[in-house]
Design a protein around this motif. Structure first.
Motif, PDB file in Angstrom:
ATOM      1  N   ALA A 198       0.838  -1.204   0.000  1.00 63.24           N
ATOM      2  CA  ALA A 198       0.000   0.000   0.000  1.00 63.24           C
ATOM      3  C   ALA A 198       0.874   1.256   0.000  1.00 63.24           C
ATOM      4  O   ALA A 198       0.484   2.286  -0.550  1.00 63.24           O
ATOM      5  CB  ALA A 198      -0.923   0.006   1.216  1.00 63.24           C
ATOM      6  N   TYR A 232       2.425   3.759  -5.372  1.00 66.96           N
ATOM      7  CA  TYR A 232       2.686   4.871  -6.291  1.00 66.96           C
ATOM      8  C   TYR A 232       4.148   5.302  -6.294  1.00 66.96           C
ATOM      9  O   TYR A 232       4.481   6.365  -6.816  1.00 66.96           O
ATOM     10  CB  TYR A 232       1.807   6.068  -5.927  1.00 66.96           C
ATOM     11  N   TYR A 288       8.306  11.704  -1.015  1.00 65.43           N
ATOM     12  CA  TYR A 288       8.094  11.329   0.400  1.00 65.43           C
ATOM     13  C   TYR A 288       7.280  10.049   0.496  1.00 65.43           C
ATOM     14  O   TYR A 288       6.553   9.669  -0.439  1.00 65.43           O
ATOM     15  CB  TYR A 288       7.370  12.464   1.155  1.00 65.43           C
ATOM     16  N   TRP A 321      -0.643   7.077   8.560  1.00 63.91           N
ATOM     17  CA  TRP A 321      -1.355   7.921   7.603  1.00 63.91           C
ATOM     18  C   TRP A 321      -2.501   8.669   8.294  1.00 63.91           C
ATOM     19  O   TRP A 321      -3.099   8.176   9.259  1.00 63.91           O
ATOM     20  CB  TRP A 321      -1.959   7.078   6.474  1.00 63.91           C
ATOM     21  N   GLY A 322      -2.810   9.839   7.730  1.00 63.06           N
ATOM     22  CA  GLY A 322      -3.991  10.583   8.163  1.00 63.06           C
ATOM     23  C   GLY A 322      -3.850  11.267   9.513  1.00 63.06           C
ATOM     24  O   GLY A 322      -4.854  11.643  10.126  1.00 63.06           O
ATOM     25  N   GLY A 353      -1.426  13.833   9.937  1.00 61.26           N
ATOM     26  CA  GLY A 353      -0.717  15.096   9.733  1.00 61.26           C
ATOM     27  C   GLY A 353       0.793  15.016   9.801  1.00 61.26           C
ATOM     28  O   GLY A 353       1.480  16.043   9.776  1.00 61.26           O
ATOM     29  N   ASN A 388      -3.362   9.161  -6.734  1.00 64.11           N
ATOM     30  CA  ASN A 388      -2.854   9.176  -5.366  1.00 64.11           C
ATOM     31  C   ASN A 388      -3.505  10.345  -4.603  1.00 64.11           C
ATOM     32  O   ASN A 388      -2.924  11.413  -4.419  1.00 64.11           O
ATOM     33  CB  ASN A 388      -1.323   9.303  -5.383  1.00 64.11           C
ATOM     34  N   SER A 402      -1.730  12.095  -1.549  1.00 65.08           N
ATOM     35  CA  SER A 402      -0.577  12.921  -1.880  1.00 65.08           C
ATOM     36  C   SER A 402      -1.019  14.219  -2.560  1.00 65.08           C
ATOM     37  O   SER A 402      -0.477  15.298  -2.277  1.00 65.08           O
ATOM     38  CB  SER A 402       0.386  12.132  -2.783  1.00 65.08           C
ATOM     39  N   LEU A 442      -2.405  16.438   0.129  1.00 69.93           N
ATOM     40  CA  LEU A 442      -1.330  16.963   0.970  1.00 69.93           C
ATOM     41  C   LEU A 442      -0.688  18.201   0.347  1.00 69.93           C
ATOM     42  O   LEU A 442      -0.525  19.239   0.994  1.00 69.93           O
ATOM     43  CB  LEU A 442      -0.280  15.860   1.174  1.00 69.93           C
ATOM     44  N   ARG A 445      -3.034  21.230   0.203  1.00 69.75           N
ATOM     45  CA  ARG A 445      -3.164  21.770   1.555  1.00 69.75           C
ATOM     46  C   ARG A 445      -1.967  22.653   1.924  1.00 69.75           C
ATOM     47  O   ARG A 445      -2.088  23.622   2.663  1.00 69.75           O
ATOM     48  CB  ARG A 445      -3.275  20.587   2.512  1.00 69.75           C
TER      49      ARG A 445
HETATM   50  C1  LIG Z   1       0.853  10.630   0.719  1.00 73.19           C
HETATM   51  C2  LIG Z   1       1.171  10.444   2.194  1.00 73.19           C
HETATM   52  C3  LIG Z   1       2.621  10.805   2.454  1.00 73.19           C
HETATM   53  C4  LIG Z   1       0.284  11.405   3.008  1.00 73.19           C
HETATM   54  O1  LIG Z   1       0.782  11.481   4.357  1.00 73.19           O
HETATM   55  P1  LIG Z   1      -0.148  11.757   5.606  1.00 73.19           P
HETATM   56  O2  LIG Z   1       0.706  12.106   6.786  1.00 73.19           O
HETATM   57  O3  LIG Z   1      -1.131  10.647   5.754  1.00 73.19           O
HETATM   58  O4  LIG Z   1      -0.888  13.052   5.150  1.00 73.19           O
HETATM   59  P2  LIG Z   1      -1.649  14.045   6.081  1.00 73.19           P
HETATM   60  O5  LIG Z   1      -2.204  13.320   7.294  1.00 73.19           O
HETATM   61  O6  LIG Z   1      -0.764  15.234   6.345  1.00 73.19           O
HETATM   62  O7  LIG Z   1      -2.885  14.438   5.169  1.00 73.19           O
HETATM   63  C5  LIG Z   1      -2.693  15.260   4.077  1.00 73.19           C
HETATM   64  C6  LIG Z   1      -4.055  15.605   3.479  1.00 73.19           C
HETATM   65  O8  LIG Z   1      -4.508  14.496   2.686  1.00 73.19           O
HETATM   66  C7  LIG Z   1      -5.804  14.121   3.083  1.00 73.19           C
HETATM   67  N1  LIG Z   1      -5.903  12.697   2.860  1.00 73.19           N
HETATM   68  C8  LIG Z   1      -5.267  11.733   3.523  1.00 73.19           C
HETATM   69  N2  LIG Z   1      -5.602  10.532   3.002  1.00 73.19           N
HETATM   70  C9  LIG Z   1      -6.455  10.767   1.981  1.00 73.19           C
HETATM   71  C10 LIG Z   1      -7.149   9.950   1.037  1.00 73.19           C
HETATM   72  N3  LIG Z   1      -6.994   8.618   1.021  1.00 73.19           N
HETATM   73  N4  LIG Z   1      -7.960  10.539   0.141  1.00 73.19           N
HETATM   74  C11 LIG Z   1      -8.103  11.890   0.109  1.00 73.19           C
HETATM   75  N5  LIG Z   1      -7.456  12.724   0.976  1.00 73.19           N
HETATM   76  C12 LIG Z   1      -6.668  12.156   1.895  1.00 73.19           C
HETATM   77  C13 LIG Z   1      -5.910  14.535   4.518  1.00 73.19           C
HETATM   78  O9  LIG Z   1      -7.253  14.716   4.935  1.00 73.19           O
HETATM   79  C14 LIG Z   1      -5.128  15.828   4.512  1.00 73.19           C
HETATM   80  O10 LIG Z   1      -5.891  16.895   4.016  1.00 73.19           O
HETATM   81  P3  LIG Z   1      -6.395  18.043   5.028  1.00 73.19           P
HETATM   82  O11 LIG Z   1      -5.177  18.563   5.720  1.00 73.19           O
HETATM   83  O12 LIG Z   1      -7.031  19.043   4.138  1.00 73.19           O
HETATM   84  O13 LIG Z   1      -7.340  17.353   5.987  1.00 73.19           O
HETATM   85  C15 LIG Z   1       0.905   8.987   2.656  1.00 73.19           C
HETATM   86  O14 LIG Z   1      -0.415   8.657   2.354  1.00 73.19           O
HETATM   87  C16 LIG Z   1       1.865   7.983   2.008  1.00 73.19           C
HETATM   88  O15 LIG Z   1       2.982   7.808   2.459  1.00 73.19           O
HETATM   89  N6  LIG Z   1       1.408   7.294   0.961  1.00 73.19           N
HETATM   90  C17 LIG Z   1       2.242   6.240   0.328  1.00 73.19           C
HETATM   91  C18 LIG Z   1       3.506   6.785  -0.346  1.00 73.19           C
HETATM   92  C19 LIG Z   1       3.177   7.830  -1.371  1.00 73.19           C
HETATM   93  O16 LIG Z   1       2.211   7.697  -2.118  1.00 73.19           O
HETATM   94  N7  LIG Z   1       4.007   8.874  -1.421  1.00 73.19           N
HETATM   95  C20 LIG Z   1       3.818   9.988  -2.329  1.00 73.19           C
HETATM   96  C21 LIG Z   1       4.268   9.681  -3.706  1.00 73.19           C
HETATM   97  S1  LIG Z   1       3.952  11.116  -4.743  1.00 73.19           S
END
Ligand SMILES: CC(C)(COP(=O)(O)OP(=O)(O)OC[C@H]1O[C@@H](n2cnc3c(N)ncnc32)[C@H](O)[C@@H]1OP(=O)(O)O)[C@@H](O)C(=O)NCCC(=O)NCCS
Length: 185
Positions: free
Chosen positions: A35, A39, A100, A107-108, A110, A140, A143, A146, A149
């Motif tokens: 998971a 991406y 990142y 996740w989720g 912040g 994604n 991402s 994020l 935001r």
């Molecule tokens: C992308 C990733 C880094 C986000 O990290 P995170 O710490 O969970 O993000 P945050 O908690 O800061 O949330 C960021 C925003 O995304 C939103 N968000 C989180 N998951 C979401 C989802 N599945 N669908 C839509 N929005 C989502 C949050 O609500 C937040 O928005 P908000 O501040 O307006 O409420 C994490 O999901 C991850 O590591 N994914 C796998 C690796 C990856 O895809 N990396 C990026 C490659 S480009």
């Protein structure tokens, strides 16, 4: 001139430290999860040897002077919960790209918002950069949310830009300028 190596950055809950071999067990836990890597441009890690190979690639990238690989280390318990890469530094244009990843159980909450915000402040401040870019698969959602935001602008969709893991896919290009409005930390 090579990208200056920045010291460990501190945020309220995290330290963004230079990556080291001692972080590989935690990083294997993160990158051993389909998971998380869905991406990302590399395959899910199966063994510590995958992590060692990744670390060697990151160290080689850093040695070019155009990249910095950091880990997100939780201040409360020292666990490494994520990684953050600044790369493709273009000195003339004062531009860099951002990548990142975060462990799924974090996740989720912040965490990455906190880390990216600190990295951007550092890039625009100490490193005196002008522009930060990120490429994201449009599917994604986390991402994309994020970056939006954090004040990044979605500047375009590059069709079928990459082929990886047996398929070709589009890329959203996000950009943040030093002069753009950004949310307060
Ligand atoms: C992308 C990733 C880094 C986000 O990290 P995170 O710490 O969970 O993000 P945050 O908690 O800061 O949330 C960021 C925003 O995304 C939103 N968000 C989180 N998951 C979401 C989802 N599945 N669908 C839509 N929005 C989502 C949050 O609500 C937040 O928005 P908000 O501040 O307006 O409420 C994490 O999901 C991850 O590591 N994914 C796998 C690796 C990856 O895809 N990396 C990026 C490659 S480009």
């Amino acid at each position: 001139m090579p990208l200056p190596c920045f010291e460990t950055l501190s945020t309220p809950r995290l330290q963004l430290s230079p990556v080291a071999e001692a972080h590989l067990d935690d990083l294997l836990r993160m990158n051993g999860d389909d998971a998380v890597t869905q991406y990302l441009p590399y395959a899910t890690w199966a063994t510590r040897a995958d992590g060692e190979a990744w670390l060697a690639r990151m160290q080689a990238l850093q040695a070019t002077g155009g990249a910095q690989q950091r880990v997100l280390q939780r201040r409360a318990d020292g666990r490494v919960i994520g990684s953050l890469l600044l790369f493709k530094h273009d000195e003339g244009s004062r531009r860099i790209e951002l990548g990142y990843a975060l462990a799924r159980d974090c996740w989720g909450q912040g965490w990455m918002r906190e880390a990216v915000q600190a990295a951007c402040a550092h890039a625009f401040g100490v490193l005196q950069l002008r522009r930060i870019e990120a490429e994201v698969n449009p599917d994604n959602a986390a991402s994309c949310a994020l970056l939006a935001r954090l004040g990044f602008t979605l500047e375009g969709r590059l069709r079928q830009r990459w082929t990886a893991k047996g398929r070709s896919y589009d890329t959203n290009l996000y950009g943040l300028l030093d002069s753009d409005a950004r949310p307060a930390a």
